[in-house]
Design an enzyme around this catalytic site. Structure first.
Site, PDB file in Angstrom:
ATOM      1  N   THR A 321     -25.453 -29.964 -24.506  1.00  0.00           N
ATOM      2  CA  THR A 321     -26.480 -29.530 -25.446  1.00  0.00           C
ATOM      3  C   THR A 321     -27.822 -30.073 -24.995  1.00  0.00           C
ATOM      4  O   THR A 321     -27.913 -31.207 -24.521  1.00  0.00           O
ATOM      5  CB  THR A 321     -26.157 -29.986 -26.885  1.00  0.00           C
ATOM      6  OG1 THR A 321     -27.182 -29.537 -27.772  1.00  0.00           O
ATOM      7  CG2 THR A 321     -26.044 -31.502 -26.980  1.00  0.00           C
ATOM      8  N   HIS A 373     -13.459 -42.454 -28.562  1.00  0.00           N
ATOM      9  CA  HIS A 373     -12.958 -43.712 -28.010  1.00  0.00           C
ATOM     10  C   HIS A 373     -11.434 -43.823 -28.106  1.00  0.00           C
ATOM     11  O   HIS A 373     -10.825 -44.708 -27.488  1.00  0.00           O
ATOM     12  CB  HIS A 373     -13.616 -44.888 -28.751  1.00  0.00           C
ATOM     13  CG  HIS A 373     -13.838 -46.097 -27.892  1.00  0.00           C
ATOM     14  ND1 HIS A 373     -13.132 -46.330 -26.737  1.00  0.00           N
ATOM     15  CD2 HIS A 373     -14.687 -47.146 -28.016  1.00  0.00           C
ATOM     16  CE1 HIS A 373     -13.530 -47.462 -26.191  1.00  0.00           C
ATOM     17  NE2 HIS A 373     -14.489 -47.978 -26.943  1.00  0.00           N
TER      18      HIS A 373
END
Length: 402
Positions: A321, A373
């Site tokens: 993006t 994560h």
């Protein structure tokens, strides 16, 4: 001959849609392949066209109604239109004659417009709603006198003959329903923040080598390939190479399983009138720079025209993006599930940098990598981002596959 008009067959990822706009009324003449209805899904707006010359005899699903895949939304009769249409024509002629007579008598002409906001195309309806302009005050220049976005914009720039006075201290509020696309985007973004262990790591890249290469070869590139050489192709190719080196960044989580993808489908976020959409470039490892630029250009054009298909936006193993197109200097992009990472580009800003003990003014860009994560460790995330940085600062390595 009577025919059923049905909603398109939706892909498995789309459960249903909403009738956004009926462009034609019952009894109104329509031509073959003319758009008669827009159906809004949580990904795209689908156009329903007339199967032949004829007229709609009845509308089964009204604006705002939910429709399922291949569900009947109207009844259609093929052939010449008579009765209602001829009556409408006579009434129209009478209105024109009345207006002309009043003009000759010295009175202001009366022009009747019957195009409420709900009868406009989605982009025009949005422009009317946001501007607060009454469609009856806008002179339509589109087909059949329909209002276009340009008509709304031009009307706003005209000085008002009788400006409205607002009482001091008056505060105005406007409530509009959220579109299905905006609602779906909101749901996905909220889900991503709640259901992933999202973390963002940052770095910065010296864009001078890429800018110098682009300046040197952009004319020859455009002449040879018919495409403008932009920065996005460098980022797509750099990200593809980094994904090869760090497979976890190209993976996705499905329940308790990790899916490692052996291909590279990169979504490129594109802004449209209806919101942010993410069309996907397929197999970017097999694409050259010209193919990347042409692909992105085609997606941007389709997004502007509202022509992106569901297939264009399905899948993707990684997303890029670019908030820099709007002036963003730094941001934390949100992951696009079920992907596990997203790269954020930003504005190129000249800054003083220390290079070999000397201060130089260099065009710098901040990069941001948001990642899940649960799957990607900090070491892998940082290594991935540093790889992109190094490939962009030495683009010869990217081109020579070093």
């Amino acid at each position: 001959m009577a025919t059923e008009i049905k909603a398109p067959v939706f892909p498995e990822s789309v459960a249903d849609g909403t009738i956004a706009t009926w462009h034609k009324k019952v009894g109104e003449a329509v031509s073959r392949d003319e758009v008669i209805c827009d159906i809004e899904t949580d990904k795209v707006v689908l156009e329903v066209v007339a199967p032949a010359d004829g007229q709609i005899t009845s509308i089964v699903k009204n604006e705002g109604d939910t429709v399922l895949s291949d569900e009947v939304i109207a009844q259609f009769e093929e052939g010449a239109v008579s009765g209602a249409s001829s009556t409408q024509a006579v009434q129209s002629e009478e209105k024109v004659e009345q207006a002309a007579a009043k003009t000759e008598a010295g009175a202001a002409p009366v022009v009747e417009r019957s195009q409420p906001v709900a009868d406009q195309a989605p982009a025009v309806r949005k422009a009317l709603t946001e501007s607060g302009v009454n469609p009856a005050d806008v002179q339509g220049t589109g087909r059949g006198g329909r209002i276009t976005k340009e008509d709304v914009a031009n009307h706003q720039t005209k000085p008002a003959a009788q400006p409205l006075s607002v009482a001091v201290g008056e505060r105005i509020e406007k409530r509009v329903p959220m579109t299905r696309l905006r609602k779906r985007v909101a749901e996905r973004l909220l889900s991503a923040t709640q259901e992933t262990a999202m973390l963002t790591t940052f770095n910065e890249v010296n864009m001078k080598p890429v800018m110098d290469m682009r300046k040197q070869y952009k004319d020859a590139f455009e002449k040879r390939h018919g495409a403008r050489l932009g920065f996005m192709s460098f980022f797509v190719k750099a990200a593809t190479e980094a994904l090869k080196r760090y497979p976890a960044v190209n993976a996705s989580i499905d329940g308790d399983d990790i899916i490692y993808h052996g291909y590279y489908d990169i979504g490129v976020a594109v802004s449209s009138d209806r919101g942010l959409v993410v069309p996907v470039l397929r197999d970017t490892d097999r694409m050259n720079y010209a193919e990347v630029e042409n692909g992105i250009g085609a997606f941007a054009a389709k997004a502007r025209d509202g022509k992106l298909s569901i297939e264009d936006m399905t899948g993707g193993t990684f997303t890029i993006t670019n908030g820099g197109t709007f002036g963003s200097l730094l941001s934390t992009p949100i992951i696009n599930p079920p992907q596990t990472a997203i790269l954020g580009m930003h504005k190129i800003q000249e800054r003083p940098m220390a290079v070999n003990g000397q201060v130089q003014i260099l065009p710098m860009m901040y990069l941001a990598l948001s990642y899940d994560h649960r799957l990607i460790d900090g070491k892998e995330a940082v290594g991935f981002l540093v790889t992109i940085k190094e490939l962009l600062e030495e683009p010869a390595k990217l081109i020579l596959d070093l």
